[in-house]
Design a protein around this motif. Structure first.
Motif, PDB file in Angstrom:
ATOM      1  N   ASP A 184      -5.500   6.409   4.326  1.00 15.23           N
ATOM      2  CA  ASP A 184      -6.337   5.743   3.336  1.00 15.23           C
ATOM      3  C   ASP A 184      -7.405   6.698   2.634  1.00 15.23           C
ATOM      4  O   ASP A 184      -8.079   6.565   1.704  1.00 15.23           O
ATOM      5  CB  ASP A 184      -7.073   4.210   3.668  1.00 15.23           C
ATOM      6  N   THR A 227      -5.805  -2.779  -4.009  1.00 13.98           N
ATOM      7  CA  THR A 227      -5.376  -3.694  -3.089  1.00 13.98           C
ATOM      8  C   THR A 227      -6.204  -4.970  -3.066  1.00 13.98           C
ATOM      9  O   THR A 227      -5.665  -6.039  -2.936  1.00 13.98           O
ATOM     10  CB  THR A 227      -5.357  -3.011  -1.473  1.00 13.98           C
ATOM     11  N   ARG A 228      -7.525  -4.732  -3.002  1.00 17.26           N
ATOM     12  CA  ARG A 228      -8.479  -5.887  -2.847  1.00 17.26           C
ATOM     13  C   ARG A 228      -8.238  -6.642  -4.233  1.00 17.26           C
ATOM     14  O   ARG A 228      -8.567  -7.883  -4.278  1.00 17.26           O
ATOM     15  CB  ARG A 228      -9.689  -5.233  -2.509  1.00 17.26           C
ATOM     16  N   GLY A 285      -5.720  -0.705   7.894  1.00 15.64           N
ATOM     17  CA  GLY A 285      -6.673  -0.778   6.840  1.00 15.64           C
ATOM     18  C   GLY A 285      -6.475  -1.838   5.732  1.00 15.64           C
ATOM     19  O   GLY A 285      -7.397  -2.532   5.013  1.00 15.64           O
ATOM     20  N   THR A 286      -5.180  -1.872   5.260  1.00 19.15           N
ATOM     21  CA  THR A 286      -4.618  -2.866   4.333  1.00 19.15           C
ATOM     22  C   THR A 286      -4.857  -4.270   4.809  1.00 19.15           C
ATOM     23  O   THR A 286      -5.266  -5.247   4.231  1.00 19.15           O
ATOM     24  CB  THR A 286      -3.192  -2.727   4.309  1.00 19.15           C
ATOM     25  N   ASP A 298      -8.310  -5.134   3.998  1.00 21.53           N
ATOM     26  CA  ASP A 298      -8.544  -5.367   2.783  1.00 21.53           C
ATOM     27  C   ASP A 298      -8.283  -6.763   2.349  1.00 21.53           C
ATOM     28  O   ASP A 298      -8.543  -7.694   1.566  1.00 21.53           O
ATOM     29  CB  ASP A 298      -7.949  -4.323   1.862  1.00 21.53           C
ATOM     30  N   THR A 335      -5.782   2.673  -4.864  1.00 19.55           N
ATOM     31  CA  THR A 335      -6.470   2.831  -3.822  1.00 19.55           C
ATOM     32  C   THR A 335      -6.824   1.543  -3.168  1.00 19.55           C
ATOM     33  O   THR A 335      -6.159   0.623  -3.514  1.00 19.55           O
ATOM     34  CB  THR A 335      -7.988   3.347  -4.383  1.00 19.55           C
ATOM     35  N   ALA A 336      -7.485   1.660  -2.086  1.00 20.20           N
ATOM     36  CA  ALA A 336      -7.975   0.344  -1.311  1.00 20.20           C
ATOM     37  C   ALA A 336      -8.693  -0.851  -2.442  1.00 20.20           C
ATOM     38  O   ALA A 336      -8.324  -1.758  -2.166  1.00 20.20           O
ATOM     39  CB  ALA A 336      -8.812   0.539  -0.453  1.00 20.20           C
ATOM     40  N   ASN A 362       0.785  -1.191  -0.003  1.00 24.02           N
ATOM     41  CA  ASN A 362       0.160  -0.024   0.148  1.00 24.02           C
ATOM     42  C   ASN A 362       1.069   1.295  -0.149  1.00 24.02           C
ATOM     43  O   ASN A 362       1.452   1.438   0.992  1.00 24.02           O
ATOM     44  CB  ASN A 362      -0.769   0.017   1.119  1.00 24.02           C
TER      45      ASN A 362
END
Length: 377
Positions: free
Chosen positions: A27, A99-100, A122-123, A126, A95-96, A12
């Motif tokens: 984030d 990551t997802r 937050g990571t 995800d 963005t998140a 991230n």
């Protein structure tokens, strides 16, 4: 020819970026631009490099499956490993969702021996949302918030765990909680972590951190004693920097001053002269006032003094303050809960961490101190 040890890698890029400028996470939309404008420096790439540097020449035996550019490819390529790129972000501002998307692609493959992700809570959320909880993962800490038990205690420690796995050392795995701050409780002035699932991690207790203990210390009499000692020590004509956390928050309450629970404040002559400050602001104040004392506490359950939620206390700030002006406060209950493990420093500067290692005086009450070992990680 034997199969290469295959690591799924996701970084991230904005993780930890807001820490030095007083943001409570990294984030939110627009955080990267605002943090950079305030002088913040990216952390995730450097911390990923610190982890993989521990592998030495063994890194050439690895294969990384990752995303393009700063999402993983750049760091993986730097250690001369095999690299397979499976994802390209649509924009330069990851963005998140990116990551997802990468984690989902990795979850669909059967050749991933270990998923390594670099970020914060937050990571981890995800990853937990997209990756099976029966396949091993390891987090490299880079975020502002690190409550989860799925992260190594430092980037170097993460590298050591990977090295153990790579060299065939028998390593057990356990399920660990993915945690993040309860935002509703935080708005009411309480730091409490909520559980968002679990992931399977190597059970190397020397290297993988415990889940952060949330909530305020219940024994107010002990906290009152600690506050009385700190208040008596404060020189009104000298800057006092107040770190984050519930123990420091209690001291600020006893002083009758407003406090930034997850930030760093500065007091002088009985008043808060700067609230929720950045690393650069701290450096300017220390220089302008000719020095400062720092009050910090450990993270319950983990023992971290630096590098978890207080990145405003950058290596440059710590050096400007000086070790002799750092006052560590903690209840004996929290210290005993560590089970004999040392306090930890992960400032981002390994040389500084080594300088801070050794015995540290910890204020545990009024006229009451103990010596506790501090370890660089």
């Amino acid at each position: 020819m034997s199969k290469a040890f295959t690591i799924g890698l996701i970084i991230n890029p904005v993780a930890g970026l807001g820490g030095s400028v007083g943001f409570k996470g990294s984030d939110a939309e627009g955080t990267k631009e605002r943090a950079l404008a305030l002088g913040a420096e990216p952390q995730a790439q450097r911390r990923a490099e610190q982890a993989l540097r521990q592998l030495g020449e063994q890194g050439q035996l690895l294969k990384f499956v990752t995303a393009a550019g700063e999402l993983g490819e750049n760091v993986a390529t730097s250690i001369s490993a095999q690299v397979e790129v499976i994802y390209q972000a649509e924009t330069t501002h990851s963005t998140a969702a990116d990551t997802r998307a990468v984690v989902q692609l990795l979850a669909e493959r059967s050749d991933i021996d270990l998923l390594v992700f670099v970020g914060g809570d937050g990571t981890a959320r995800d990853v937990a949302a997209c990756y099976p909880d029966d396949r091993p993962v390891l987090g490299v800490p880079a975020g502002v918030k690190i409550h989860s038990g799925v992260y190594a205690i430092s980037p170097r420690a993460a590298g050591n765990v990977i090295l153990d796995l790579l060299t065939g050392k028998l390593t057990s795995v356990i399920h660990a909680d993915v945690m993040d701050i309860d935002e509703e409780a935080f708005q009411r002035g309480t730091v409490r972590a909520r559980r968002f699932g679990e992931l399977l991690v190597p059970a190397e207790l020397r290297y993988v951190q415990a889940v952060k203990m949330g909530g305020k210390e219940s024994d107010e009499l002990v906290l009152a004693d600690i506050a009385a000692e700190v208040i008596e020590r404060i020189d009104p004509d000298r800057l006092t920097i107040m770190g984050s956390g519930s123990t420091v928050d209690f001291i600020m309450q006893e002083l009758g001053l407003p406090n930034t629970l997850l930030g760093v404040d500065v007091i002088y002559r009985g008043e808060v002269i700067a609230a929720d400050v950045t690393a650069n602001q701290l450096l300017e104040l220390i220089e302008a006032y000719g020095g400062a004392d720092l009050v910090i506490t450990m993270i319950g359950g983990q023992g971290h003094l630096l590098g978890r939620g207080n990145q405003q206390l950058s290596p440059a700030v710590i050096r400007a303050i000086g070790r002799e002006h750092i006052w560590v406060v903690a209840t004996k209950r929290k210290l005993h809960a560590l089970g004999g493990r040392p306090l930890l420093v992960d400032s981002g500067d390994p040389e500084l961490d080594d300088e801070l290692a050794g015995l540290q005086r910890v204020i545990t009450g009024y006229r009451d101190e103990v010596f506790v070992a501090v370890q660089s990680i």
